[in-house]
Design a protein around this motif. Structure first.
Motif, PDB file in Angstrom:
ATOM      1  N   GLN A 143      29.603 -52.474  16.745  1.00 63.47           N
ATOM      2  CA  GLN A 143      29.102 -52.038  18.006  1.00 63.47           C
ATOM      3  C   GLN A 143      28.126 -52.632  18.501  1.00 63.47           C
ATOM      4  N   ARG A 181      27.707 -50.716  23.623  1.00 63.52           N
ATOM      5  CA  ARG A 181      28.775 -50.289  22.723  1.00 63.52           C
ATOM      6  C   ARG A 181      30.287 -51.319  22.497  1.00 63.52           C
ATOM      7  N   GLU A 183      32.361 -53.749  21.546  1.00 67.46           N
ATOM      8  CA  GLU A 183      32.856 -54.432  20.321  1.00 67.46           C
ATOM      9  C   GLU A 183      32.894 -55.886  19.834  1.00 67.46           C
TER      10      GLU A 183
END
Length: 259
Positions: A143, A181, A183
């Motif tokens: 993340q 956040r 990925e």
């Protein structure tokens, strides 16, 4: 020795990571900052800048392999803590210090503003590593931008020698990606081999630039530009994938509600 104090092979690689990060700070100080302050050189010294960045690349190699070795063999109870502390040195302190020194030696830079950018990079890595220790994400992903990738992107931005304002904005943007956040895939299997190949190629480009080889400057600019493009492209793909997943879930939910 007590079991909790025994170092595994993976832990030894992790300590190599920390050593490379410290030596990157050393070469940045002795080869760039001190000559500039003493008036022996103007601007950034090529050899020392290249050596510092190559040491950060070596730290990334140690960071790549300590995880692989820990999964194959074993890691001591201190493994996770050692990894976080080493990453903080190599991918937090070293690149932040590199930005700070850049602000002191570059002609169009502003020292205090560059210091703020360096602090932002350092705090982003601190927050990212702290979150990594206490937040669980799905297997196979990170993340936020991984700190080694973020550190190499930061130094690539500096080495590209863009105007100061553009450099600082890009550095702050990279710091934001590290705490975002978004990925990122973990480097395993084929991806790990590709990452290792890219690191070795980057070392070659830096060496050619440091020794003023024919085309060395072009190689360095190409490598730095590719690193920045990758850093900007991966979040776009990840965002597009999340949007598509969200749309697919909405379609399935609507289909399930129909009689």
């Amino acid at each position: 020795m007590p079991l909790s104090l025994r170092l595994s092979i993976a832990d030894t690689l992790t300590l190599g990571n920390a050593t490379c990060g410290f030596m990157a700070v050393y070469f940045t100080t002795t080869g760039i900052l001190i000559p500039h302050l003493s008036g022996d050189a103007s601007g950034m010294a090529r050899n020392s800048a290249a050596t510092a960045v190559i040491l950060m690349l070596c730290a990334a190699v140690f960071d790549l392999f300590d995880g692989l070795v820990a999964r194959k063999l074993r890691s001591s109870p201190m493994g996770a803590e050692l990894d976080n502390l080493s990453d903080l040195i190599s991918f937090g302190l070293a690149p932040a210090y590199f930005v700070l020194v850049y602000g002191m030696v570059a002609r169009d830079a502003h020292e205090r503003v560059a210091a703020v950018g360096a602090i932002v990079v350092l705090l982003a890595v601190v927050l990212r590593l702290a979150r990594f220790s206490c937040v669980t994400v799905k297997d196979g992903t990170f993340q936020g931008m991984p700190s080694p990738f973020g550190a190499l992107t930061v130094v690539s931005i500096v080495l590209l020698e863009l105007p100061f304002e553009a450099t600082l904005l890009a550095v702050v943007g990279t710091a934001w990606l590290m705490v975002s956040r978004v990925e990122y895939p973990k480097p395993r299997g084929v991806l790990a081999v590709a990452v290792l190949g890219w690191i070795v190629s980057a070392m070659g480009m830096l060496a050619a630039w440091a020794f003023d080889a024919p085309g060395g400057q072009a190689l360095l600019q190409t490598g730095c530009a590719l690193q920045i493009v990758m850093a900007a492209t991966i979040p776009l793909f990840a965002t597009a994938r999340r949007v598509n997943t969200f749309r697919d879930n909405r379609r399935e939910a609507r289909a399930a509600q129909l009689p």
